[in-house]
Design an enzyme around this catalytic site. Structure first.
Site, mmCIF file in Angstrom:
data_model
loop_
_atom_site.group_PDB
_atom_site.id
_atom_site.type_symbol
_atom_site.label_atom_id
_atom_site.label_comp_id
_atom_site.label_asym_id
_atom_site.label_seq_id
_atom_site.Cartn_x
_atom_site.Cartn_y
_atom_site.Cartn_z
ATOM 1 N N LYS A 68 -0.770 0.594 -70.402
ATOM 2 C CA LYS A 68 -1.026 0.682 -71.845
ATOM 3 C C LYS A 68 -0.809 -0.683 -72.497
ATOM 4 O O LYS A 68 -1.573 -1.090 -73.380
ATOM 5 C CB LYS A 68 -0.109 1.743 -72.475
ATOM 6 C CG LYS A 68 -0.532 3.161 -72.117
ATOM 7 C CD LYS A 68 0.502 4.215 -72.467
ATOM 8 C CE LYS A 68 0.069 5.572 -71.899
ATOM 9 N NZ LYS A 68 1.081 6.621 -72.036
ATOM 10 N N GLN A 112 7.012 7.305 -73.956
ATOM 11 C CA GLN A 112 6.424 7.800 -72.704
ATOM 12 C C GLN A 112 7.138 9.074 -72.237
ATOM 13 O O GLN A 112 8.371 9.115 -72.159
ATOM 14 C CB GLN A 112 6.526 6.698 -71.629
ATOM 15 C CG GLN A 112 5.868 7.050 -70.315
ATOM 16 C CD GLN A 112 4.346 7.194 -70.427
ATOM 17 O OE1 GLN A 112 3.678 6.425 -71.112
ATOM 18 N NE2 GLN A 112 3.803 8.201 -69.763
ATOM 19 N N ASP A 135 0.026 9.312 -80.433
ATOM 20 C CA ASP A 135 -0.214 10.356 -79.428
ATOM 21 C C ASP A 135 -0.742 11.630 -80.087
ATOM 22 O O ASP A 135 -1.324 12.491 -79.418
ATOM 23 C CB ASP A 135 1.103 10.703 -78.698
ATOM 24 C CG ASP A 135 1.229 10.023 -77.341
ATOM 25 O OD1 ASP A 135 0.188 9.680 -76.753
ATOM 26 O OD2 ASP A 135 2.371 9.866 -76.875
#
Ligand code: NAD
Length: 313
Positions: A68, A112, A135
């Site tokens: 990422k 994460q 997200d």
């Protein structure tokens, strides 16, 4: 992007008709568009920033986070990375999130997953400022998506939507079956498919571990999205001829390769390819789209926070 392998191929003596949906190519288009949006933001004096937070010793999570960060660099997004010891108290993660929520140079905050057992995932997701929740997991963003007013669509189902659009797969009036009901894939995917409007309007069935007669549901599906986490769970005999098959699954199975494993999806690719009209490979299907849509959400977040108009489709 409608460039497909529409000539019938012959593999192992079988006619193979399915178009192969090229996630790498569509993701490259998305990344190209994002790089353009970064320029628009820069021209307005804004450098978009994405913070990733890792609280895990899991090598796979470490790999995902570093990918990422690399993706950010490639399109001109400023990557900020914070690592927290997996044994640290949850309060340390909360304080980190609070700091990132406050920072003007951070427009997206991604923690994460999975988190260590002593950390409550729901509390963490709620702690992230909804306008930085790239997200799309915060209840406010989930609610907006369900209400048909999405701010940040979760990256994987959003990526699937982009793939369907790129290959002109008609969702309106289609019978779609989503296999899996997770918060990050199955549920938001189904919610996107039922929305009134473009890329929605599908008659959508959600199947899960307690579904009876999955094969019967799949047999009528024009669009199948598989997000189960079981290697090659769905095979060609379960599919309707000509169906569009989107395989979200990423499963490591032992194999005689240098790494000792290979990646396979939730769909048995070879048999499905003989029946489907279009299919995503694993790897090279949904995976690259998930990564690209995170960049998309980050520039969107920066645009919203600084009131800069960017032309996102
Ligand atoms: P999950 O474990 O949270 O959910 C799996 C779902 O499958 C559950 O809702 C469960 O009800 C359903 N299920 C289990 N057994 C079933 C059965 N026998 N019949 C029908 N449904 C059944 O998983 P997830 O996070 O949604 O991920 C699913 C897969 O997608 C995994 O392989 C994961 O690695 C992969 N994934 C890929 C991406 C990507 O970018 N390509 C992103 C997220 C997840």
């Amino acid at each position: 992007m409608t460039d497909t392998a529409d000539e019938t191929d012959i593999i192992d003596g079988h006619a193979v008709a399915a178009d192969i949906i090229d996630g790498n190519a569509v993701a490259a288009d998305v990344r190209g568009a994002v790089a353009g949006h970064v320029e628009t933001l820069e021209a307005a004096g804004v450098t978009p920033g994405l913070a990733t937070v890792l609280m895990s010793d899991d090598p796979a999570s470490e790999t995902y986070v570093s990918m990422k960060q690399r993706d950010c660099e490639e399109v001109g997004i400023e990557g900020i990375h914070v690592e927290i010891d997996a044994d640290a108290p949850a309060s340390e993660l909360y304080e980190t999130i609070d700091d990132l929520n406050e920072r003007d140079d951070v427009h997206g905050v991604l923690v994460q997953l999975p988190l260590p057992d002593h950390v409550d995932k729901r509390s963490v997701i709620r702690r992230i400022a909804p306008e930085k929740d790239v997200d799309g997991f915060h209840p406010e963003n989930v609610g907006r998506l369900v209400a048909g007013d999405a701010r940040f669509k979760p990256c994987t189902p959003h990526g699937v939507q982009k793939l369907l659009a790129a290959y002109d797969v008609e969702t309106e009036g289609a019978d779609a079956v989503v296999v899996g009901r997770s918060d990050i894939v199955g549920k938001p995917m189904a919610n996107l498919l039922i929305q009134k409007g473009p890329l929605g309007n599908a008659t959508t069935t959600v199947c899960h571990s307690r579904t009876e007669d999955l094969a019967g549901k799949l047999a009528d599906a024009d669009i199948v999205v598989a997000a189960v986490g079981i290697p090659e769970f769905i095979d060609g005999s379960m599919l309707k001829a000509g169906a569009t098959v989107i395989d979200v699954g990423i499963n490591r199975v032992d194999a005689d390769t240098e790494k000792g494993y290979e990646l396979v999806g939730d769909v048995e690719y070879d048999s499905a390819r003989e029946v489907a009209g279009a299919i995503t490979p694993v790897p090279g299907g949904v995976g690259p789209m998930t990564r690209a849509m995170l960049l998309y959400n980050t520039v969107k977040a920066a645009g919203i926070q600084h009131d800069v108009e960017i032309d996102l489709d």
